[in-house]
Design an enzyme around this catalytic site. Structure first.
Site, PDB file in Angstrom:
ATOM      1  N   HIS A  98       0.831  -1.210   0.000  1.00  0.00           N
ATOM      2  CA  HIS A  98       0.000   0.000   0.000  1.00  0.00           C
ATOM      3  C   HIS A  98       0.864   1.257   0.000  1.00  0.00           C
ATOM      4  O   HIS A  98       0.343   2.361  -0.143  1.00  0.00           O
ATOM      5  CB  HIS A  98      -0.926  -0.020   1.228  1.00  0.00           C
ATOM      6  CG  HIS A  98      -2.025   0.976   1.159  1.00  0.00           C
ATOM      7  ND1 HIS A  98      -2.106   2.059   2.011  1.00  0.00           N
ATOM      8  CD2 HIS A  98      -3.093   1.073   0.337  1.00  0.00           C
ATOM      9  CE1 HIS A  98      -3.180   2.768   1.720  1.00  0.00           C
ATOM     10  NE2 HIS A  98      -3.792   2.203   0.710  1.00  0.00           N
ATOM     11  N   HIS A 153      -8.494  11.242   0.854  1.00  0.00           N
ATOM     12  CA  HIS A 153      -7.620  10.078   1.032  1.00  0.00           C
ATOM     13  C   HIS A 153      -6.396  10.408   1.874  1.00  0.00           C
ATOM     14  O   HIS A 153      -5.409   9.666   1.853  1.00  0.00           O
ATOM     15  CB  HIS A 153      -7.192   9.529  -0.333  1.00  0.00           C
ATOM     16  CG  HIS A 153      -8.266   8.734  -1.002  1.00  0.00           C
ATOM     17  ND1 HIS A 153      -8.078   8.104  -2.207  1.00  0.00           N
ATOM     18  CD2 HIS A 153      -9.536   8.464  -0.646  1.00  0.00           C
ATOM     19  CE1 HIS A 153      -9.199   7.485  -2.564  1.00  0.00           C
ATOM     20  NE2 HIS A 153     -10.094   7.693  -1.633  1.00  0.00           N
ATOM     21  N   ASP A 178       0.894  19.167  18.255  1.00  0.00           N
ATOM     22  CA  ASP A 178       1.634  20.191  19.017  1.00  0.00           C
ATOM     23  C   ASP A 178       2.458  21.128  18.143  1.00  0.00           C
ATOM     24  O   ASP A 178       3.493  21.638  18.574  1.00  0.00           O
ATOM     25  CB  ASP A 178       2.555  19.530  20.055  1.00  0.00           C
ATOM     26  CG  ASP A 178       1.798  19.178  21.334  1.00  0.00           C
ATOM     27  OD1 ASP A 178       0.600  19.501  21.435  1.00  0.00           O
ATOM     28  OD2 ASP A 178       2.417  18.581  22.218  1.00  0.00           O
ATOM     29  N   LYS A 208       3.448   4.260  -1.142  1.00  0.00           N
ATOM     30  CA  LYS A 208       3.679   5.033  -2.365  1.00  0.00           C
ATOM     31  C   LYS A 208       5.026   5.734  -2.212  1.00  0.00           C
ATOM     32  O   LYS A 208       5.110   6.815  -1.608  1.00  0.00           O
ATOM     33  CB  LYS A 208       2.582   6.061  -2.618  1.00  0.00           C
ATOM     34  CG  LYS A 208       1.208   5.444  -2.919  1.00  0.00           C
ATOM     35  CD  LYS A 208       0.415   5.190  -1.674  1.00  0.00           C
ATOM     36  CE  LYS A 208      -0.946   4.575  -1.996  1.00  0.00           C
ATOM     37  NZ  LYS A 208      -1.699   4.242  -0.769  1.00  0.00           N
ATOM     38  N   LYS A 252      -3.622  10.816   4.702  1.00  0.00           N
ATOM     39  CA  LYS A 252      -3.074  10.008   5.798  1.00  0.00           C
ATOM     40  C   LYS A 252      -2.020  10.846   6.501  1.00  0.00           C
ATOM     41  O   LYS A 252      -0.824  10.567   6.427  1.00  0.00           O
ATOM     42  CB  LYS A 252      -2.470   8.707   5.273  1.00  0.00           C
ATOM     43  CG  LYS A 252      -3.478   7.622   4.889  1.00  0.00           C
ATOM     44  CD  LYS A 252      -4.163   7.809   3.572  1.00  0.00           C
ATOM     45  CE  LYS A 252      -3.228   7.678   2.400  1.00  0.00           C
ATOM     46  NZ  LYS A 252      -3.973   7.738   1.105  1.00  0.00           N
ATOM     47  N   ASP A 274      17.792   8.331  -8.709  1.00  0.00           N
ATOM     48  CA  ASP A 274      19.255   8.418  -8.650  1.00  0.00           C
ATOM     49  C   ASP A 274      19.794   8.421  -7.229  1.00  0.00           C
ATOM     50  O   ASP A 274      20.931   8.846  -7.002  1.00  0.00           O
ATOM     51  CB  ASP A 274      19.746   9.684  -9.381  1.00  0.00           C
ATOM     52  CG  ASP A 274      19.584   9.578 -10.891  1.00  0.00           C
ATOM     53  OD1 ASP A 274      19.389   8.445 -11.390  1.00  0.00           O
ATOM     54  OD2 ASP A 274      19.639  10.612 -11.564  1.00  0.00           O
TER      55      ASP A 274
END
Length: 382
Positions: free
Chosen positions: A112, A290, A297, A114, A292, A119
């Protein structure tokens, strides 16, 4: 746990509008090696543009390694696969065997994350798949909300190590050569940000992402702002949030309001306990969210692929970046405040407690089903 490394340059990328041009530019600038690992690679205009860039890179004799998840990219067209491979792009599918009729644990352990590396000098980590922002069900007038980061500096060392290891293991498991060109991993200081690359896998890093969240929540003094697409936290996570609210920390949850998958309704099972504890809940309805990400703080930030649900925290391979930096935290927090103000609706205790009886009942039934599935595949109870 992952190590925090200083002197990184980290740039926040909002949605595909900022992410895909930056990604394409790095592909076109690459001279030696490209790794791109993603859950979904859609054959839409965005996917075709990125695929064309990868083929151009391979045409320049750059080693291009593309790792796709066998389930998330199960509809990847054979014609595009053939074109990529004919151009010299190395393509592998993580756990390509899909069985809809089994609850075996290994079938649910998906790629899952990404992550992409160019280089050995630039990396992208986040939650954005290779799919057009407006490729969303129903209303296509507003883009989905998601984030990624562009990284330069010492943090490239652990990112490269994880990317190389996963590519090599996947290749070896399928009896294919592990084409890796770059082995020099030393990275110069390029910025001023302290950051860690935090992964979730089924070996030595089973709970690293969850533990990073828990440590930050337990140490929170004033504010917790979590924006998460699929939010089904375990008992330990729920109690940590409620303890934070009890000691006076403002806790805000920005959650997806549009129902993309039926199992998402299990999120509502926790609304009552959270609202009673003083936790603020907002549902985003303008489009699909979507995200995440979290800001705690005003100096602790995480951006990545991991949802706060059992599938991300207990099963899937995920990757997040945690940044300790007030300026970066302010940038993300300000953007989340705009998202909240422009497209979210608050869930109020009076409305929730007096109505939505059927929704609350169904949410507990669905949550019970999820717990049952986790029990069947042998995962620990949460």
């Amino acid at each position: 746990m992952s190590q925090f490394l200083p002197n990184n340059q980290i740039t926040l990328l909002r949605n595909g509008e900022e992410y895909f041009p930056a990604l394409e530019a790095e592909i076109d600038h690459a001279e030696h090696e490209i790794h791109l690992q993603t859950y979904i690679f859609e054959n839409d205009a965005t996917g075709q543009k990125i695929a064309a860039a990868l083929m151009r890179a391979a045409g320049r004799k750059v080693t291009v390694n593309l790792l796709l998840d066998g389930f998330g990219s199960k509809d990847f067209p054979a014609s595009l696969l053939d074109a990529l491979q004919a151009a010299g792009v190395n393509v592998l599918f993580f756990r390509p065997k899909i069985s809809p009729w089994t609850l075996k644990r290994n079938r649910l352990r998906r790629l899952h994350r990404k992550v992409s590396v160019f280089d050995g000098h630039v990396a992208f980590v986040g939650g954005i798949n290779i799919i057009d922002d407006f490729d969303v069900p129903k209303d296509k007038t507003s883009p989905r909300i998601d984030y990624a980061v562009r990284i330069e500096g010492p943090l490239l060392v652990p990112i490269m190590q994880h990317v190389h290891t996963l590519w090599a293991r996947t290749a070896w498991s399928q009896l294919k050569p592990a084409t890796i060109n770059i082995h020099q991993l030393d990275q110069p200081a390029t910025g001023d940000k302290l950051a860690a690359f935090v992964v979730r896998d089924n070996l030595r890093h089973r709970r690293d992402i969850e533990n990073a969240y828990l440590a930050a929540i337990e140490n929170a003094k004033s504010d917790i702002f979590i924006a998460n697409a699929y939010f089904m936290p375990g008992r330990q996570f729920r109690k940590a949030l409620m303890r934070a609210a009890k000691r006076g920390v403002r806790v805000r949850l920005l959650l997806q309001g549009r129902m993309e998958y039926f199992l998402m309704i299990a999120t509502h099972a926790f609304y009552s306990m959270f609202l009673r504890a003083g936790i603020e809940i907002y549902e985003y309805h303008k489009s699909f969210m979507h995200s995440k990400v979290a800001v705690i703080d005003d100096d602790w930030v995480t951006v990545g692929s991991s949802n706060i649900d059992p599938f991300s925290l207990l099963l899937a391979r995920e990757a997040n970046v945690v940044v300790i930096d007030k300026g970066f935290a302010q940038t993300l927090k300000q953007d989340l405040e705009i998202v909240l103000a422009e497209g979210a609706t608050p869930i109020l205790w009076d409305d929730w407690s007096r109505g939505f009886v059927l929704k609350r009942l169904v949410s507990w039934v669905v949550y019970g089903f999820v717990r049952f599935v986790l029990g069947v595949i042998g995962q620990p109870k949460q």
